[in-house]
Design an enzyme around this catalytic site. Structure first.
Site, PDB file in Angstrom:
ATOM      1  N   ASN A 285       2.787  -3.269   4.558  1.00 19.48           N
ATOM      2  CA  ASN A 285       2.549  -4.705   4.706  1.00 19.48           C
ATOM      3  C   ASN A 285       2.308  -5.280   3.321  1.00 19.48           C
ATOM      4  O   ASN A 285       1.253  -5.060   2.738  1.00 19.48           O
ATOM      5  CB  ASN A 285       1.322  -4.915   5.616  1.00 19.48           C
ATOM      6  CG  ASN A 285       0.910  -6.370   5.714  1.00 19.48           C
ATOM      7  OD1 ASN A 285       1.639  -7.264   5.262  1.00 19.48           O
ATOM      8  ND2 ASN A 285      -0.249  -6.615   6.298  1.00 19.48           N
TER       9      ASN A 285
ATOM     10  N   LYS B 132       1.940  -8.275   2.566  1.00 17.80           N
ATOM     11  CA  LYS B 132       1.119  -9.498   2.629  1.00 17.80           C
ATOM     12  C   LYS B 132       1.767 -10.591   1.758  1.00 17.80           C
ATOM     13  O   LYS B 132       2.994 -10.633   1.649  1.00 17.80           O
ATOM     14  CB  LYS B 132      -0.326  -9.199   2.218  1.00 17.80           C
ATOM     15  CG  LYS B 132      -0.919  -8.037   3.011  1.00 17.80           C
ATOM     16  CD  LYS B 132      -2.398  -7.915   2.860  1.00 17.80           C
ATOM     17  CE  LYS B 132      -2.877  -6.682   3.614  1.00 17.80           C
ATOM     18  NZ  LYS B 132      -4.324  -6.577   3.659  1.00 17.80           N
TER      19      LYS B 132
ATOM     20  N   HIS C 214      -2.469  -9.342  12.983  1.00 14.96           N
ATOM     21  CA  HIS C 214      -3.212  -8.726  11.884  1.00 14.96           C
ATOM     22  C   HIS C 214      -4.574  -9.422  11.781  1.00 14.96           C
ATOM     23  O   HIS C 214      -4.683 -10.625  11.995  1.00 14.96           O
ATOM     24  CB  HIS C 214      -2.420  -8.863  10.582  1.00 14.96           C
ATOM     25  CG  HIS C 214      -2.998  -8.059   9.458  1.00 14.96           C
ATOM     26  ND1 HIS C 214      -4.115  -8.469   8.761  1.00 14.96           N
ATOM     27  CD2 HIS C 214      -2.647  -6.861   8.936  1.00 14.96           C
ATOM     28  CE1 HIS C 214      -4.413  -7.550   7.846  1.00 14.96           C
ATOM     29  NE2 HIS C 214      -3.546  -6.564   7.941  1.00 14.96           N
TER      30      HIS C 214
ATOM     31  N   GLU D  50      -6.223 -10.441   9.387  1.00  9.48           N
ATOM     32  CA  GLU D  50      -6.272 -11.588   8.469  1.00  9.48           C
ATOM     33  C   GLU D  50      -5.765 -12.841   9.174  1.00  9.48           C
ATOM     34  O   GLU D  50      -6.300 -13.933   8.971  1.00  9.48           O
ATOM     35  CB  GLU D  50      -5.465 -11.275   7.201  1.00  9.48           C
ATOM     36  CG  GLU D  50      -6.204 -10.266   6.324  1.00  9.48           C
ATOM     37  CD  GLU D  50      -5.321  -9.473   5.380  1.00  9.48           C
ATOM     38  OE1 GLU D  50      -4.131  -9.804   5.215  1.00  9.48           O
ATOM     39  OE2 GLU D  50      -5.846  -8.503   4.792  1.00  9.48           O
TER      40      GLU D  50
ATOM     41  N   GLU E  29      -6.683  -0.907  13.170  1.00 14.44           N
ATOM     42  CA  GLU E  29      -7.131  -1.212  11.809  1.00 14.44           C
ATOM     43  C   GLU E  29      -8.578  -1.695  11.846  1.00 14.44           C
ATOM     44  O   GLU E  29      -8.825  -2.897  12.083  1.00 14.44           O
ATOM     45  CB  GLU E  29      -6.257  -2.311  11.197  1.00 14.44           C
ATOM     46  CG  GLU E  29      -4.805  -1.940  11.066  1.00 14.44           C
ATOM     47  CD  GLU E  29      -4.152  -2.695   9.927  1.00 14.44           C
ATOM     48  OE1 GLU E  29      -3.674  -2.045   9.004  1.00 14.44           O
ATOM     49  OE2 GLU E  29      -4.153  -3.932   9.955  1.00 14.44           O
TER      50      GLU E  29
ATOM     51  N   GLY F 275      -8.593  -2.910   2.813  1.00 14.93           N
ATOM     52  CA  GLY F 275      -8.724  -3.342   1.422  1.00 14.93           C
ATOM     53  C   GLY F 275     -10.061  -3.015   0.779  1.00 14.93           C
ATOM     54  O   GLY F 275     -10.376  -3.508  -0.303  1.00 14.93           O
TER      55      GLY F 275
ATOM     56  N   SER G 279      -7.091   1.050   4.124  1.00 13.99           N
ATOM     57  CA  SER G 279      -7.320   1.827   2.894  1.00 13.99           C
ATOM     58  C   SER G 279      -6.627   3.190   2.894  1.00 13.99           C
ATOM     59  O   SER G 279      -7.168   4.158   2.356  1.00 13.99           O
ATOM     60  CB  SER G 279      -8.826   1.996   2.638  1.00 13.99           C
ATOM     61  OG  SER G 279      -9.415   0.743   2.365  1.00 13.99           O
TER      62      SER G 279
ATOM     63  N   GLY H 272      -1.426  -1.392   3.409  1.00 11.77           N
ATOM     64  CA  GLY H 272      -1.423  -2.654   2.670  1.00 11.77           C
ATOM     65  C   GLY H 272      -1.217  -2.402   1.185  1.00 11.77           C
ATOM     66  O   GLY H 272      -0.100  -2.223   0.707  1.00 11.77           O
TER      67      GLY H 272
HETATM   68  C1  PEP Z   1      -3.700  -3.943   6.048  1.00 12.52           C
HETATM   69  O1  PEP Z   1      -3.956  -5.042   5.576  1.00 12.52           O
HETATM   70  O2  PEP Z   1      -3.091  -3.861   7.108  1.00 12.52           O
HETATM   71  C2  PEP Z   1      -4.157  -2.765   5.327  1.00 12.52           C
HETATM   72  C3  PEP Z   1      -4.207  -1.643   5.988  1.00 12.52           C
HETATM   73  O3  PEP Z   1      -4.501  -2.938   4.008  1.00 12.52           O
HETATM   74  P1  PEP Z   1      -5.021  -1.797   3.009  1.00 12.52           P
HETATM   75  O4  PEP Z   1      -4.125  -0.606   3.177  1.00 12.52           O
HETATM   76  O5  PEP Z   1      -4.899  -2.411   1.650  1.00 12.52           O
HETATM   77  O6  PEP Z   1      -6.428  -1.494   3.406  1.00 12.52           O
END
Ligand code: PEP
Length: 244
Positions: free
Chosen positions: A8, A10, A93, A95, A160, A166, A205, A226
């Protein structure tokens, strides 16, 4: 079923970045033990699809509108994403749930629209740190599954935990195993035999250093990545952590 490693991007990437973010995935994808997917911003879908044409890397979007066409200024429909070269779409998601107050019902309508257009939805669920601390993770995720997945669901669920996105923090292996088993049980309870066939991704992460430990746990059918998806070498290292 092969694992899926989905990136992703973003709100990152300009046309000039396609050569460095997407093109380096082409060749290595040929010999991976998993499926690879990148979800760039909508503005880059056509260019990324062109850069990856004929490769084993699939292209997806990060959201779609629930309606196919109409007076919805600034929105992009599932049909438009498919037209641009997407075959998948991330929905719900955390966000988007937080920034745009996307409810489970909105996510479900979007998933229906995506499926109707032939896109495969990746529906995201996950609890906040506060909800986890209060022992409510399963209750929250169970409610999101019930509300966000349409009755004709055909796609993927991404677990998630919001507090892991993040942040560099990840759940314990025991917590990942327990939540993925819970999600599988909920899917089977609702969808019967078909519920066994939906991949359940872990997201939050995921990095090269923790990928092998996370990705080879029971019921973990891949990862939604991400930050690490913006570095092709890291994204590929995550994909290579999938046991063949
Ligand atoms: C995400 O935003 O879906 C995500 C998993 O981000 P990150 O891997 O940066 O934690």
């Amino acid at each position: 079923m092969r694992a899926l490693i989905a990136g992703n991007w973003k709100m990152h990437g300009l046309l000039a970045d396609v050569a460095t973010l997407a093109a380096p995935l082409r060749e290595p994808a040929e010999s991976l033990a998993c499926d690879l997917l990148v979800c760039p911003p909508a503005t880059l879908i056509a260019a990324v699809a062109a850069a990856l044409a004929g490769s084993k890397v699939a292209v997806g979007a990060q959201d779609c509108h629930a309606k196919h066409t109409g007076p919805h200024t600034g929105e992009v429909s599932a049909a438009m994403l498919k037209d641009a070269g997407a075959a998948w779409v991330i929905l719900g998601h955390s966000e988007r749930r937080a920034d745009y107050a996307e409810s489970d019902a909105i996510v479900r309508d979007k998933a229906e629209a995506a499926i109707a257009c032939g896109l495969t939805p990746i529906v995201c669920v996950g609890e906040t740190g506060t909800q986890k601390a209060a022992g409510r993770a399963e209750e929250v995720v169970g409610g999101q599954l019930l509300g966000s997945l349409p009755d004709d669901f055909a796609g993927i669920v991404a677990y998630e935990p919001i507090w892991a996105i993040g942040t560099g923090h990840i759940p314990t292996e025991a917590d990942v195993i327990a939540m993925h088993a819970f999600i599988r049980a909920e899917l089977v309870r609702r969808f019967g035999l078909a519920g066994h066939g939906f991949r359940i991704l872990y997201g939050g992460s995921v990095k090269p250093a923790n990928a092998a430990a996370l990705l080879n746990l029971p019921e973990v059918g891949g990862a939604l990545v991400g930050g690490a998806s913006l570095k092709p070498e890291d994204f590929l290292a995550v994909a290579r952590a999938v046991a063949g």
